[in-house]
Design a protein around this motif. Structure first.
Motif, PDB file in Angstrom:
ATOM      1  N   LYS A  63       0.852  -1.183   0.000  1.00  0.00           N
ATOM      2  CA  LYS A  63       0.000   0.000   0.000  1.00  0.00           C
ATOM      3  C   LYS A  63       0.889   1.235   0.000  1.00  0.00           C
ATOM      4  CE  LYS A  63      -4.070   2.098   1.753  1.00  0.00           C
ATOM      5  NZ  LYS A  63      -5.234   2.000   2.572  1.00  0.00           N
ATOM      6  N   TYR A  65       1.249   5.624   0.095  1.00  0.00           N
ATOM      7  CA  TYR A  65       0.652   6.811   0.692  1.00  0.00           C
ATOM      8  C   TYR A  65       1.358   8.046   0.146  1.00  0.00           C
ATOM      9  CZ  TYR A  65       0.059   2.961   3.985  1.00  0.00           C
ATOM     10  OH  TYR A  65      -0.178   1.737   4.541  1.00  0.00           O
ATOM     11  N   ASP A  66       0.648   9.154   0.116  1.00  0.00           N
ATOM     12  CA  ASP A  66       1.241  10.396  -0.360  1.00  0.00           C
ATOM     13  C   ASP A  66       1.702  11.307   0.772  1.00  0.00           C
ATOM     14  OD1 ASP A  66      -1.208  11.205   0.615  1.00  0.00           O
ATOM     15  OD2 ASP A  66      -1.830  12.251  -1.198  1.00  0.00           O
ATOM     16  N   LYS A  70      -0.025   9.634   6.918  1.00  0.00           N
ATOM     17  CA  LYS A  70      -0.812   8.504   6.404  1.00  0.00           C
ATOM     18  C   LYS A  70       0.012   7.225   6.436  1.00  0.00           C
ATOM     19  CE  LYS A  70      -3.602  11.233   3.180  1.00  0.00           C
ATOM     20  NZ  LYS A  70      -3.863  11.465   1.748  1.00  0.00           N
ATOM     21  N   ALA A  71       1.304   7.337   6.144  1.00  0.00           N
ATOM     22  CA  ALA A  71       2.177   6.157   6.149  1.00  0.00           C
ATOM     23  C   ALA A  71       2.323   5.588   7.557  1.00  0.00           C
ATOM     24  CB  ALA A  71       3.540   6.520   5.571  1.00  0.00           C
ATOM     25  N   GLY A  74      -0.927   3.937   8.336  1.00  0.00           N
ATOM     26  CA  GLY A  74      -1.050   2.716   7.544  1.00  0.00           C
ATOM     27  C   GLY A  74      -0.188   1.594   8.079  1.00  0.00           C
TER      28      GLY A  74
END
Length: 91
Positions: A63, A65-66, A70-71, A74
């Protein structure tokens, strides 16, 4: 957008098997497009671990992430949901 360095690692167990969860900052190198100079994304991957070796060529989950936050979220989600992720990869 500023991209922070990131390298998160975790070993998880599901039943009698072990899995390596890794989240890193990654440079996007699609240099044939000028708009991609110095572009980064974050990526979480989960790999099987057998006989003390990580099977990097056989990821069971990926997955991207930008954003840094979020990373991190995640990565934590992958840790907390490893059993569901492993079960889905068997389908």
């Amino acid at each position: 957008m500023q991209y922070h360095d990131l390298e998160l690692k975790h070993i998880a167990s599901v039943d009698d098997k072990r899995y390596f969860i890794s989240t890193i900052k990654m440079h996007v190198r699609h240099t044939w497009l000028n708009q991609h100079d110095n572009v980064y994304v974050y990526e979480t991957m989960i790999f099987k671990k057998e006989k003390n070796k990580v099977l990097y060529l056989e990821p069971i989950y990926t997955k991207r992430y930008d954003a840094y936050d979020k990373a991190i979220s995640g990565h934590q989600e992958a840790i907390e949901n490893i059993k569901n992720i492993v079960n889905k990869s068997k389908d």
